[in-house]
Design a protein around this motif. Structure first.
Motif, PDB file in Angstrom:
ATOM      1  N   TYR A 133     -17.307 -24.409 -46.880  1.00 16.49           N
ATOM      2  CA  TYR A 133     -18.519 -23.973 -47.579  1.00 16.49           C
ATOM      3  C   TYR A 133     -18.762 -22.517 -47.239  1.00 16.49           C
ATOM      4  O   TYR A 133     -18.730 -22.143 -46.073  1.00 16.49           O
TER       5      TYR A 133
ATOM      6  N   GLU B 186     -29.033 -17.449 -52.189  1.00 18.59           N
ATOM      7  CA  GLU B 186     -27.785 -17.906 -51.593  1.00 18.59           C
ATOM      8  C   GLU B 186     -26.922 -18.575 -52.644  1.00 18.59           C
ATOM      9  O   GLU B 186     -27.236 -19.668 -53.119  1.00 18.59           O
TER      10      GLU B 186
ATOM     11  N   TYR C 253     -18.533 -24.671 -52.392  1.00  9.31           N
ATOM     12  CA  TYR C 253     -17.918 -25.685 -51.537  1.00  9.31           C
ATOM     13  C   TYR C 253     -16.598 -26.083 -52.169  1.00  9.31           C
ATOM     14  O   TYR C 253     -16.573 -26.532 -53.312  1.00  9.31           O
TER      15      TYR C 253
ATOM     16  N   ARG D 261     -11.999 -30.430 -55.515  1.00  6.22           N
ATOM     17  CA  ARG D 261     -13.404 -30.394 -55.910  1.00  6.22           C
ATOM     18  C   ARG D 261     -13.939 -29.009 -55.619  1.00  6.22           C
ATOM     19  O   ARG D 261     -13.673 -28.449 -54.546  1.00  6.22           O
TER      20      ARG D 261
ATOM     21  N   HIS E 211     -17.745 -27.109 -55.798  1.00  9.42           N
ATOM     22  CA  HIS E 211     -19.165 -27.255 -56.108  1.00  9.42           C
ATOM     23  C   HIS E 211     -19.848 -25.923 -55.865  1.00  9.42           C
ATOM     24  O   HIS E 211     -19.544 -25.245 -54.897  1.00  9.42           O
TER      25      HIS E 211
ATOM     26  N   ARG F 271     -23.443 -24.028 -55.218  1.00  5.56           N
ATOM     27  CA  ARG F 271     -24.869 -24.098 -54.938  1.00  5.56           C
ATOM     28  C   ARG F 271     -25.494 -22.955 -55.712  1.00  5.56           C
ATOM     29  O   ARG F 271     -25.427 -21.802 -55.301  1.00  5.56           O
TER      30      ARG F 271
ATOM     31  N   PHE G  98     -30.819 -22.730 -59.978  1.00  4.28           N
ATOM     32  CA  PHE G  98     -31.063 -24.167 -60.148  1.00  4.28           C
ATOM     33  C   PHE G  98     -32.051 -24.661 -59.102  1.00  4.28           C
ATOM     34  O   PHE G  98     -32.984 -25.400 -59.393  1.00  4.28           O
ATOM     35  N   ILE G  99     -31.859 -24.212 -57.873  1.00  2.00           N
ATOM     36  CA  ILE G  99     -32.691 -24.710 -56.788  1.00  2.00           C
ATOM     37  C   ILE G  99     -34.037 -23.991 -56.769  1.00  2.00           C
ATOM     38  O   ILE G  99     -35.072 -24.608 -56.518  1.00  2.00           O
TER      39      ILE G  99
ATOM     40  N   LEU H 296     -32.208 -26.855 -46.123  1.00  2.00           N
ATOM     41  CA  LEU H 296     -31.069 -27.569 -46.700  1.00  2.00           C
ATOM     42  C   LEU H 296     -30.427 -26.659 -47.732  1.00  2.00           C
ATOM     43  O   LEU H 296     -31.045 -26.314 -48.732  1.00  2.00           O
ATOM     44  N   ASN H 297     -29.190 -26.233 -47.447  1.00  2.00           N
ATOM     45  CA  ASN H 297     -28.522 -25.320 -48.378  1.00  2.00           C
ATOM     46  C   ASN H 297     -28.047 -26.063 -49.602  1.00  2.00           C
ATOM     47  O   ASN H 297     -28.212 -25.611 -50.712  1.00  2.00           O
ATOM     48  N   ASN H 298     -27.331 -27.159 -49.328  1.00  2.00           N
ATOM     49  CA  ASN H 298     -26.442 -27.676 -50.349  1.00  2.00           C
ATOM     50  C   ASN H 298     -26.301 -29.166 -50.151  1.00  2.00           C
ATOM     51  O   ASN H 298     -26.231 -29.645 -49.031  1.00  2.00           O
ATOM     52  N   LEU H 299     -26.303 -29.886 -51.262  1.00  2.00           N
ATOM     53  CA  LEU H 299     -26.023 -31.322 -51.214  1.00  2.00           C
ATOM     54  C   LEU H 299     -25.144 -31.626 -52.408  1.00  2.00           C
ATOM     55  O   LEU H 299     -25.519 -31.295 -53.535  1.00  2.00           O
ATOM     56  N   CYS H 300     -23.987 -32.183 -52.176  1.00  2.00           N
ATOM     57  CA  CYS H 300     -23.137 -32.500 -53.320  1.00  2.00           C
ATOM     58  C   CYS H 300     -22.293 -33.723 -53.024  1.00  2.00           C
ATOM     59  O   CYS H 300     -22.205 -34.178 -51.886  1.00  2.00           O
ATOM     60  N   GLY H 301     -21.689 -34.256 -54.056  1.00  2.00           N
ATOM     61  CA  GLY H 301     -20.820 -35.415 -53.907  1.00  2.00           C
ATOM     62  C   GLY H 301     -19.373 -35.002 -54.074  1.00  2.00           C
ATOM     63  O   GLY H 301     -19.073 -33.984 -54.678  1.00  2.00           O
TER      64      GLY H 301
ATOM     65  N   VAL I  85     -21.930 -34.655 -49.184  1.00  2.00           N
ATOM     66  CA  VAL I  85     -21.849 -33.576 -48.203  1.00  2.00           C
ATOM     67  C   VAL I  85     -23.166 -32.804 -48.225  1.00  2.00           C
ATOM     68  O   VAL I  85     -23.626 -32.399 -49.291  1.00  2.00           O
TER      69      VAL I  85
ATOM     70  N   HIS J 179     -25.262 -29.595 -46.386  1.00  2.00           N
ATOM     71  CA  HIS J 179     -25.195 -28.452 -45.483  1.00  2.00           C
ATOM     72  C   HIS J 179     -26.600 -28.054 -45.074  1.00  2.00           C
ATOM     73  O   HIS J 179     -27.460 -27.862 -45.928  1.00  2.00           O
TER      74      HIS J 179
ATOM     75  N   GLN K  18     -30.752 -31.594 -56.344  1.00  2.00           N
ATOM     76  CA  GLN K  18     -29.345 -31.728 -55.964  1.00  2.00           C
ATOM     77  C   GLN K  18     -28.946 -33.196 -55.911  1.00  2.00           C
ATOM     78  O   GLN K  18     -27.824 -33.548 -56.263  1.00  2.00           O
TER      79      GLN K  18
ATOM     80  N   GLU L 128     -28.515 -34.273 -59.455  1.00  2.00           N
ATOM     81  CA  GLU L 128     -27.234 -33.813 -59.986  1.00  2.00           C
ATOM     82  C   GLU L 128     -26.096 -34.703 -59.486  1.00  2.00           C
ATOM     83  O   GLU L 128     -25.198 -35.064 -60.256  1.00  2.00           O
TER      84      GLU L 128
END
Lengths: 421, 171
Positions: A355, A364, A368, A379, A381, A383, A387-388, B54-59, B72, B74, B110, B113
């Motif tokens: 990451y 940021e 990933y 894969r 991904h 971030r 979106f966030i 929480l930066n990032n959450l993905c599958g 995952v 981060h 996230q 998604e």
């Protein structure tokens, strides 16, 4: 459970269908009409194709939910079918106002995965281009933000300076917006010989124009009336909502990945991170303007280093990831094999994942990457900061007027291509 | 400032079942689904750790591996300038993970998604709906067994056939 007590119950992020189901319609206590308004997806102030389901009571926003996905193009899925190098062109199209930042996040995630060293000259050039991208993106933000609040001329001025940057990109890469200039291990090709003088001219030309924008807006009473104290997010809420970039720093959190987790040699540059404390639209505006000045400062230092490093390599000499120079192919069999292998098959990172987050103009921007040992990523991904950041909109807008909603969207600086990917 | 060794020691002392690993230089913790919320809350609320962001959450879909899916996460500690990864295995026959939205409101979109793309259900999520794909989409497009192939253009004469065969349109 133990942790129930420490949740954040005050932050609710509803979905569009929840708004439709739970909305109270009919007149409210003061006789104002209540309704659910579908704002967008074709609305000039939504900066793309964003739809907002807004529950209104008269002119006051009771609740709202962003509805995204209109621009979803399946970039992450498509990247799984392309080699690591071929995927780079797709990253440009995520956030089309900051293509170099997207390239950088993806490329440096792969570099982190493969533990590749990037030559110093390439790092310096990357920093120079990343900061130029930041200026490019902030100029479009400034122009459209002012345009949304009915200040027409700022848009014209900002896009005039952006044109200069796009011309430099065109000179360097042949494309104005979809540059695809970064490669794993360095950059695609060397800079043209006019590049350094042109950037120098730009650095002389540009900074006075930041003062010009400030003259138009900073103490303008109309601008202040629309922005000061509007769309406030506290520091704790900003962290809980995952805001990044200028949106976070305007709320008083000193967090910039260029300082905190430096990449590409940012720790060796002398620059400040502007932090403001009110967390309103006006502070986000000041924060981004100040960032533009800091970017110019970084660009000056990078350009001086670039002159010192003239003639150095622009990409790593690791032939397993970077193609050999064309001239070498004519006399070296080994180079020919490397060239052939790279273009027919691509390189194979070892199994694993990485990451990498970088400070893009919007916050940021993380990437990933999971590798299964084949030449195509298993894969990828992204971030996406837009979106966030968009999640903060319901929290900001509740109880405020519809007219302020437009200013709040603009101040979060979303790019809908990045939201939907 | 917290260093990696201390954090590893504290984690293994508090959560003996957590597997400590490495993800290209970052600390990676592999944790069971039942301990995820507890671990995340501990990382967030312990004063010296302070992983509030929480930066990032993905599958990720590891088709052919057991457990098939992985979520995952981060997390970043702003005062310690440190990032860690949490890996949570999710089996195919019961693709559920407890939600992190109560601890980190930013996980909301996230997780939506991840549900949209992989069909992983986050139990306790306040509004688990599709976010990027259309609401009536069938299947989970980022699963490895979801075909990437093209979709035939729907005309009046073949419309019924196309919609009857969704999501597995012809490759």
């Amino acid at each position: 459970m133990v942790m129930q007590a420490q949740q954040y119950p005050e932050i609710e992020i509803p979905t569009p269908s929840q708004i439709a189901e739970t909305a109270n319609l009919g007149p409210d206590e003061e006789g104002e009409n209540r309704m659910v308004l579908s704002m967008g997806p074709q609305h000039p102030s939504t900066h793309g194709v964003l739809r907002l389901a807004v529950e209104l009571s008269g002119e006051t926003v009771v609740n709202l939910a962003p509805d995204v996905g209109y621009l979803h193009t399946g970039i992450e899925k498509t990247m799984e079918t392309k080699t690591y190098t071929k995927s780079i062109v797709l990253t440009d199209r995520i956030d089309y106002l900051a293509p170099m930042s997207n390239n950088m996040a993806y490329v440096s995630a792969v570099e982190k995965l493969m533990q590749i060293e990037v030559p110093e000259r390439a790092q310096v050039l990357r920093v120079l281009l990343l900061e130029m991208t930041r200026l490019n993106s902030h100029l479009v933000w400034l122009g459209t933000h002012a345009l949304d609040l009915a200040a027409m001329s700022v848009f014209l001025y900002a896009l005039r300076e952006r044109e200069y940057i796009l011309d430099i990109f065109e000179m360097l890469t042949g494309a104005r917006m979809m540059t695809s200039y970064f490669r794993v291990g360095g950059l695609a090709w060397d800079i043209p010989k006019d590049f350094i003088p042109t950037v120098e001219q730009f650095l002389d030309y540009f900074p006075p124009h930041i003062d010009e924008y400030e003259d138009l807006l900073t103490s303008n009473p109309l601008w202040r009336e629309r922005t000061v104290g509007v769309g406030v997010v506290s520091d704790e809420d900003a962290v809980a909502l995952g805001l990044t970039g200028a949106n976070l720093r305007a709320s008083g959190v000193n967090w910039d990945l260029r300082k905190a987790m430096p990449y590409s040699g940012y720790e060796t540059y002398d620059f400040d991170v502007p932090v403001l404390y009110n967390g309103d639209i006006y502070d986000r505006y000041l924060c981004r303007l100040q960032e533009m000045r800091e970017s110019v400062k970084i660009m000056r230092q990078a350009l001086a280093r670039l002159k010192d490093l003239a003639g150095g390599p622009f990409i790593t000499d690791n032939r397993k990831v970077a193609p050999p120079p064309k001239t070498e192919i004519t006399y070296s069999m080994e180079s020919l094999i490397h060239h052939f292998k790279l273009w027919t098959e691509g390189f194979r990172p070892a199994r694993g994942s990485a990451y990498m987050g970088i400070e893009s103009p919007r916050g940021e921007f993380g990437c990933y990457v999971v590798s299964d040992g084949t030449p195509k990523p298993w894969r990828v991904h992204f971030r996406a900061p837009s979106f966030i950041n968009l999640q903060a909109l319901p929290h900001m807008a509740k109880g405020k007027l519809v007219a302020d909603l437009v200013a709040m969207i603009a101040s979060l600086d979303p790019v809908l291509g990045e939201v939907d990917r | 400032m917290l260093d990696r060794k201390t954090l590893e020691a504290r984690v293994s002392q508090r959560f003996p079942s957590v597997v400590i690993g490495d993800e290209s230089g970052d600390l990676a913790l592999t944790v069971g689904r039942m301990h995820l919320v507890e671990l995340a809350a501990w990382l967030r609320d312990e004063p010296e750790l302070n992983f509030k962001f929480l930066n990032n959450l993905c599958g990720v879909d590891f088709l052919g591996r057991e457990p098939r899916f992985e979520v995952v996460v981060h997390l970043t500690s702003i005062p310690n300038q440190m990032r860690i990864a949490l890996h949570v295995g999710v089996p195919e026959n019961d693709p559920t993970v407890p939600t992190l939205t109560r601890l980190f409101p930013t996980a909301n979109y996230q997780e939506r998604e991840t549900y949209d793309m992989f069909g992983i259900i986050f139990t306790g999520h306040p509004g688990l709906e599709r976010i990027l794909m259309p609401e009536d989409w069938m299947g989970y497009p980022q699963r490895k067994d979801h075909p990437l192939g093209y979709e035939e253009v729907a005309f009046t004469h073949n419309e019924d056939w196309i919609y009857a065969n969704k999501p597995f349109a012809k490759e």
